[in-house]
Write an enzyme that holds these catalytic residues in place. Structure first.
Site, PDB file in Angstrom:
ATOM      1  N   THR A 137       2.723 -10.021   4.769  1.00 20.30           N
ATOM      2  CA  THR A 137       1.318 -10.519   4.232  1.00 20.30           C
ATOM      3  C   THR A 137       1.444  -9.877   2.867  1.00 20.30           C
ATOM      4  O   THR A 137       2.172  -8.941   2.632  1.00 20.30           O
ATOM      5  CB  THR A 137       0.265  -9.601   5.086  1.00 20.30           C
ATOM      6  OG1 THR A 137       0.190  -8.587   4.804  1.00 20.30           O
ATOM      7  CG2 THR A 137       0.718 -10.004   6.750  1.00 20.30           C
ATOM      8  N   ASP A 138       0.267 -10.136   2.117  1.00 22.21           N
ATOM      9  CA  ASP A 138       0.118  -9.662   0.824  1.00 22.21           C
ATOM     10  C   ASP A 138      -0.130  -8.101   0.702  1.00 22.21           C
ATOM     11  O   ASP A 138       0.176  -7.505  -0.052  1.00 22.21           O
ATOM     12  CB  ASP A 138      -1.106 -10.589   0.182  1.00 22.21           C
ATOM     13  CG  ASP A 138      -0.688 -11.916  -0.194  1.00 22.21           C
ATOM     14  OD1 ASP A 138       0.417 -12.215  -0.116  1.00 22.21           O
ATOM     15  OD2 ASP A 138      -1.554 -12.719  -0.097  1.00 22.21           O
ATOM     16  N   CYS A 139      -1.074  -7.674   1.836  1.00 19.91           N
ATOM     17  CA  CYS A 139      -1.228  -6.322   1.789  1.00 19.91           C
ATOM     18  C   CYS A 139       0.009  -5.435   2.643  1.00 19.91           C
ATOM     19  O   CYS A 139       0.283  -4.300   2.501  1.00 19.91           O
ATOM     20  CB  CYS A 139      -2.399  -6.049   2.522  1.00 19.91           C
ATOM     21  SG  CYS A 139      -2.890  -6.825   3.725  1.00 19.91           S
ATOM     22  N   TYR A 140       0.595  -6.106   3.465  1.00 21.49           N
ATOM     23  CA  TYR A 140       1.833  -5.352   4.040  1.00 21.49           C
ATOM     24  C   TYR A 140       3.098  -6.177   3.982  1.00 21.49           C
ATOM     25  O   TYR A 140       3.434  -7.037   4.990  1.00 21.49           O
ATOM     26  CB  TYR A 140       1.586  -5.247   5.579  1.00 21.49           C
ATOM     27  CG  TYR A 140       0.425  -4.189   5.851  1.00 21.49           C
ATOM     28  CD1 TYR A 140       0.663  -2.864   6.079  1.00 21.49           C
ATOM     29  CD2 TYR A 140      -0.867  -4.843   5.967  1.00 21.49           C
ATOM     30  CE1 TYR A 140      -0.482  -2.218   6.467  1.00 21.49           C
ATOM     31  CE2 TYR A 140      -1.904  -3.963   6.273  1.00 21.49           C
ATOM     32  CZ  TYR A 140      -1.704  -2.522   6.612  1.00 21.49           C
ATOM     33  OH  TYR A 140      -2.835  -1.662   6.490  1.00 21.49           O
ATOM     34  N   PRO A 141       3.981  -6.272   2.811  1.00 22.19           N
ATOM     35  CA  PRO A 141       4.973  -7.006   2.532  1.00 22.19           C
ATOM     36  C   PRO A 141       6.367  -6.795   3.337  1.00 22.19           C
ATOM     37  O   PRO A 141       7.073  -7.549   3.347  1.00 22.19           O
ATOM     38  CB  PRO A 141       5.205  -6.902   0.902  1.00 22.19           C
ATOM     39  CG  PRO A 141       4.325  -5.865   0.634  1.00 22.19           C
ATOM     40  CD  PRO A 141       3.330  -5.056   1.597  1.00 22.19           C
TER      41      PRO A 141
END
Lengths: 397, 135
Positions: A137-141
């Site tokens: 994800t954008d916060c957990y790449p």
């Protein structure tokens, strides 16, 4: 009559008189109830045995870049963990098995490694291999992680068991003509042997059969550390059939408990491989009961000969949910290693370790005598009546 | 009648000699091979279950010893590890020869090797893998 607060004041001053359940039964041979009540403040009780509804949850801390374990797939030593919380939290149940393990395909399966063993290995300070695959994800790449983890590096690691320390339990036998392998162990054909799994009169919940003291918030000995009762256990039965003395004559109540895994010891947390059945976790639990009144003492004086367990056939009746009790036998007979069933004497053996129970009772007694463990007033009651386990209601699609 | 499980160790120079067949032919012993690791020019290990009359068994074993085979009871390779054992006693009721016994004073399981047949039931049954066999 004395209150828990009064007992705790004595504990703080290291003046409390604490004895184990075994010592209480020995003293009761020579002293009256009145004397026992006057002289003793606390009695310790304990049990140790496989309790499958046990598990741990823990937080591994954040990687850099960050990874979202929740929603991904995570294994610990190749055993799948439950990854459906937030980014860095995991849950692992005692019965978890490696995905590619043989299970029961080579019958009876050995079940040499699984969730229970990982919990034991963590407690023993061993490194565990964590492998994770997830989406970015954008916060957990980050999408994958392979690393050793060790209990000392985990932020929190807690044992959280949803059904432990049953009040009483079945005695298992096998009526069929072949050996069967059950969670109650190997059972020989034609009622060739019997197995049981309660510590009998030492067992905490049998010493407080109406949950007058044990309830939500009760502090206890859990796996070598301090834990708490958080709720009643699943499949809780508030109204089991009882003897004249109030002793539940079947499974009855149980407790859900929590405690800091980092305080625990391999002495009291052990992975268990049950042949032909699966993996479990043996847990040591100790409860200190305050001798507040006559009623407490009355129930605490319960002996093995007062406690009867139902004998159940695990070849046909148990698997088919036929609630048939073949006989009732006392823990005095069970612990002697022989019971009489259908006029025949058969060997009986136990899953519960009385040696460990004794060790826990003594250890908890020392904690209290040294002022390191205070007793608790429960903050909430368990269900009293009308709460009984119901069978699954199957509704075909 | 007697049934024993024994471990035979053949020195290198004996591995190519036919020995075991004589147990049946000359001593009327029924043998069942439980494990065999015999390869040329190496020490050979054979685990046998022997069944027969007491004196036939004794004569058969004497013959093997005279031939240069080292013999030991398989039960000597069975170990109860008290570090792993929690003393639940689950194994005790399943032991066919009462080689495992429960002491109700010490609350501990004791292993009496001389009574053990090495049937292996306890090894599978123990939830804590506290009983092992090595040969």
């Amino acid at each position: 009559m004395r209150s828990i607060q009064e007992i705790n004041e004595k504990i703080k001053k290291k003046e409390a008189v604490v004895i184990t359940k075994e010592e209480l039964l020995a003293l009761a041979e020579e002293k009256s109830s009145r004397q026992l009540l006057e002289e003793i403040d606390v009695v310790t009780t304990a049990t140790f045995g496989p309790m499958c509804s046990s598990g741990i949850y823990f937080n591994i801390g954040h990687t850099s870049p960050k990874i979202k374990l929740g929603g991904g797939k995570v294994t610990l030593n190749n055993v799948p963990a439950y990854a459906a919380f937030a980014a860095a939290d995991l849950f692992l149940g005692a019965s978890a098995l490696p995905e590619d393990g043989p299970r029961n395909s080579v019958y009876p399966g050995k079940f040499s490694y699984g969730g229970g063993h990982i919990i034991e290995d963590l407690v023993a300070g061993k490194d565990i291999v964590l492998e994770a695959f997830t989406y970015g994800t954008d916060c957990y790449p980050r999408r994958s992680l392979q690393s050793y983890v060790n209990i000392k590096d985990l932020n929190e690691a807690n044992l959280f068991n949803i059904r432990n320390a049953y009040q009483n339990y079945n005695v298992a036998v096998n009526s069929s003509s072949r050996i069967i392998y059950t969670y109650m162990g190997m059972l020989r054909p034609e009622f060739g042997n019997a197995t049981f799994s309660s510590a009998g009169c030492l067992s905490p919940l049998l010493c407080d059969p109406y949950f007058r003291h044990i309830g939500i918030g009760t502090r206890l000995f859990l796996g070598g550390g301090v834990g708490y009762v958080v709720w009643w256990g699943t499949q809780f039965n508030a109204s089991p059939p009882r003897s004249d003395k109030g002793v539940p004559q079947e499974a009855g109540g149980s407790i859900a408990v929590i405690g800091d895994l980092k305080q625990m010891s391999k002495e009291f947390i052990r992975g268990a491989s049950i042949q032909g059945y699966g993996v479990s976790l043996a847990v040591g639990i100790g409860v200190a009961l305050p001798l507040t009144d006559e009623e407490t003492l009355k129930y605490l004086l319960v002996k093995d000969e007062d406690i009867y367990a139902p004998v159940v056939d695990y070849a046909y009746d148990y698997p088919n949910r036929r609630e048939k009790v073949l006989a009732k036998v006392s823990y005095r007979d069970l612990k002697s290693g022989r019971i009489i069933l259908k006029g025949k004497e058969i060997p009986a053996s136990s899953f519960s370790s009385l040696r460990k129970a004794r060790q826990i009772m003594k250890e908890l007694k020392e904690w209290i005598k040294e002022g390191r463990f205070l007793l608790t007033e429960k903050v909430g009651d368990f269900p009293r009546t009308g709460h009984a386990p119901r069978p699954f209601k199957e509704r075909p699609l | 009648m007697i049934t024993k499980r024994i471990v035979l160790r053949f020195p290198k120079e004996m591995v190519d000699r036919a020995v075991v067949w004589r147990l049946a032919k000359d001593f009327n012993l029924e043998f069942n091979i439980l494990k065999a690791e015999v390869s040329p020019a190496e020490e050979g290990i054979l685990v046998l279950e022997l069944k027969g009359k007491d004196d036939d068994y004794q004569r058969g074993v004497d013959y093997l010893k005279k031939s240069g085979v080292k013999i030991q009871l398989l039960s000597e390779d069975i170990v109860l590890d008290h570090q792993h054992c929690v003393d639940c006693g689950l194994c005790v009721a399943l032991c066919p020869t009462q080689a495992l016994r429960y002491d109700s004073e010490s609350l501990q399981v004791e292993f009496f090797q001389e009574k053990c047949l090495a049937c292996g039931i306890c090894i599978g049954v123990c939830p804590y893998k506290a009983i092992t066999i090595s040969f």
